[in-house]
Design an enzyme around this catalytic site. Structure first.
Site, PDB file in Angstrom:
ATOM      1  N   LYS A 101      16.100  88.797  22.167  1.00  0.00           N
ATOM      2  CA  LYS A 101      17.316  89.108  21.405  1.00  0.00           C
ATOM      3  C   LYS A 101      17.188  90.475  20.738  1.00  0.00           C
ATOM      4  O   LYS A 101      16.121  90.823  20.208  1.00  0.00           O
ATOM      5  CB  LYS A 101      17.534  88.009  20.356  1.00  0.00           C
ATOM      6  N   SER A 181      24.220  83.220  16.628  1.00  0.00           N
ATOM      7  CA  SER A 181      24.320  84.627  17.005  1.00  0.00           C
ATOM      8  C   SER A 181      23.528  84.992  18.247  1.00  0.00           C
ATOM      9  O   SER A 181      23.669  86.088  18.773  1.00  0.00           O
ATOM     10  CB  SER A 181      23.853  85.495  15.838  1.00  0.00           C
ATOM     11  N   SER A 205      21.888  79.608  14.838  1.00  0.00           N
ATOM     12  CA  SER A 205      21.985  80.716  15.794  1.00  0.00           C
ATOM     13  C   SER A 205      21.109  80.569  17.028  1.00  0.00           C
ATOM     14  O   SER A 205      21.249  81.347  17.965  1.00  0.00           O
ATOM     15  CB  SER A 205      21.678  82.047  15.101  1.00  0.00           C
TER      16      SER A 205
END
Length: 525
Positions: A101, A181, A205
């Site tokens: 990420k 997220s 997330s």
């Protein structure tokens, strides 16, 4: 067969290696590791994933889940192939490509958190969690898109959108949210753009994008995985976690992520919990286990799928006990105050460590940058949460300390701990989230009940989600929650459920799916 295909691909020109794509679609991390151990080429495997990213992420369905590919990925794979030929192997991740990420630093690429304010954030550093994956032999394939600033900039945000990467699309239905997220990590892992991916979670997330992209996702106990050089929200709740298409793959990735870091004091005991979390997985792990069953508000189609999942747990030998979640009044308000206060302190501390090329050195300067670049940064939603965080007092303020103590008490002692103890159960289950909603650039996210993420997020306890099939063509997840450091228990239970139920369905990249209209009925405030 896979090993032969990949070995043959190693001698192909790059343009011909797209022929290996059927081999990497739905290829498990553990099967990739076995093929590499049997003589397959990491370089060929890496090239196959890069070709698949080009075909599905940049073209075709255009998932926009990978924000940048690593220019050194092929060279890393080639070097790992050479190590293996020389008789040195680092473990099951040796030569396996994974995605990271883009709020986690990797030395080759900028770390943007999806924001144009950090487009020049080339630190040349590896976050310790990335360094551990490299040491275990993983190929760092690239960085995944995310909800900008990990979805903390605004309460009206559109999950999966960032100014740097655009909107991530859900590979099950391209007009639906990939949640966030860790949106890009979820969509990319679901679409087989890497063997697995790393996400981060503050509250939901990892588990939300995992559930809504048909994946296994693990939010670990706070303190097992280092947060150093990860763009922060909250030192109380932030953690990285693995996202993969099977429980075994998530366990293999997680095993390489755990470890103490002197720069992150909360991880001081992590080395004591380092183990091979995949080794003990057994289809019999649920036999005789008392499982607390939560029954939150949910749509009728999701309730039907949940009942089917509970039947699988029962058939696997679990003893199911209904548990009622207490009211826990004020938890949301206390958590939000903590997140705002820690965002200001923690982000300012992180930005101070970035290179001179990063001109936004404080949260206040990021707010100012967004205002100046509103046409690109604030096309769809504002930054009211950033602005509220900027007004917060410091971490020595009594209101912050009281809010943290209250949130921890409600989520932990009066929440998860109380439910486990009063029902005398070893773990809790619940649907992870409601179904993926339509991506909405006007009104933002439309969270639909239930949501299982808050209590383990605030209490710092582990939370595993495992696919429990499709509801009206959209993925749903089953959550397993337990006390601190119960990752082995949760992974074992999740594996037993997965192996008996076989509920995961591969994505079909549909433009849209028809629903009964009830799944978008509730909008989050």
């Amino acid at each position: 067969m896979l090993g032969l295909m990949l070995l043959a691909a190693a001698s192909m020109p790059a343009s011909a290696q797209s022929q290996t794509l059927p081999a990497v679609e739905e290829l498990s991390l553990s099967d990739a590791a076995a093929a590499l151990a049997a003589g397959a080429s990491s370089e060929a495997l890496t090239r196959a994933y890069l070709a698949r990213i080009e075909a599905l992420d940049r073209k075709g369905p255009t998932l926009r889940s990978v924000i940048a590919v690593n220019p050194d990925a092929v060279a890393q794979a080639r070097a790992l192939d050479a190590e293996r030929r020389a008789g040195r192997t680092r473990g099951p991740l040796h030569g396996v490509p994974v995605l990271i990420k883009d709020n986690i630093e990797t030395r080759e690429l900028p770390t943007t958190a999806g924001s144009l304010a950090l487009r020049d954030n080339r630190t040349g550093r590896d976050a310790p969690v990335v360094a551990r994956l490299r040491a275990a032999g993983a190929v760092i394939l690239g960085k995944t898109n995310l909800s900008e600033w990990a979805n903390i900039r605004s309460s009206s945000s559109m999950s999966g959108w960032s100014a740097a990467g655009g909107l991530v699309r859900n590979p099950y239905a391209l007009d639906r949210t990939a949640c966030g997220s860790s949106s890009g990590s979820g969509a990319a892992a679901a679409a087989s753009l890497a063997a697995a991916a790393v996400g981060t979670e503050t509250d939901g997330s990892v588990v939300c994008p995992a559930a809504m992209n048909g994946l296994v996702g693990l939010k670990p106990t706070i303190g097992l995985v280092s947060r150093t050089y990860i763009v922060p929200i909250s030192h109380s709740q932030d953690t990285a976690g693995p996202m993969a298409r099977s429980v075994r793959d998530a366990a293999l990735l997680f095993s390489a992520m755990v470890g103490s870091d002197p720069a992150d004091p909360v991880t001081r005991d992590a080395d004591r919990h380092r183990t091979d979390y995949a080794a003990a997985l057994s289809p019999d792990a649920l036999k005789g286990v008392r499982v607390g069953v939560l029954r939150p508000e949910m749509s009728a189609p999701l309730a039907s799928r949940y009942d089917a999942a509970l039947a699988v747990l029962r058939a696997a030998g679990a003893e199911l006990v209904d548990v009622t979640q207490p009211k826990l009044e004020g938890l949301g308000e206390a958590e939000f105050l903590v997140l705002k206060a820690e965002l200001k302190a923690d982000l300012n501390a992180y930005l101070a460590t970035t290179p001179p090329s990063v001109k936004t050195r404080t949260l206040a300067e990021v707010i100012a940058f967004n205002a100046v670049h509103a046409d690109t940064e604030m096309r769809f939603f504002g930054q009211e949460t950033f602005e509220a965080a900027q007004k917060m007092p410091g971490l020595e303020d009594a209101s912050y300390k009281q809010a943290r103590a209250k949130a921890l008490r409600l989520a932990g002692a009066e929440g998860i701990d109380a439910m486990l103890g009063q029902a005398r159960v070893q773990l809790l289950v619940s649907p992870t989230y409601g179904m993926p909603w339509l991506s909405d650039p006007v009104l933002g996210d439309h969270f639909v009940p239930p949501s299982a993420s808050q209590l383990p997020a605030v209490a710092g306890t582990p939370h595993l989600t495992v696919p429990m099939g499709l509801v009206q063509g959209l993925p749903a997840g089953l959550s397993f929650m337990g006390p601190k450091y119960s990752e082995a228990l949760l992974l074992g239970a999740g594996y037993a459920f997965e192996q008996r139920g076989k509920m995961r369905v591969r994505p079909g990249y549909a433009a849209s799916v028809a629903t009964d209209g009830g799944l978008e009925a509730v909008r989050a405030n």
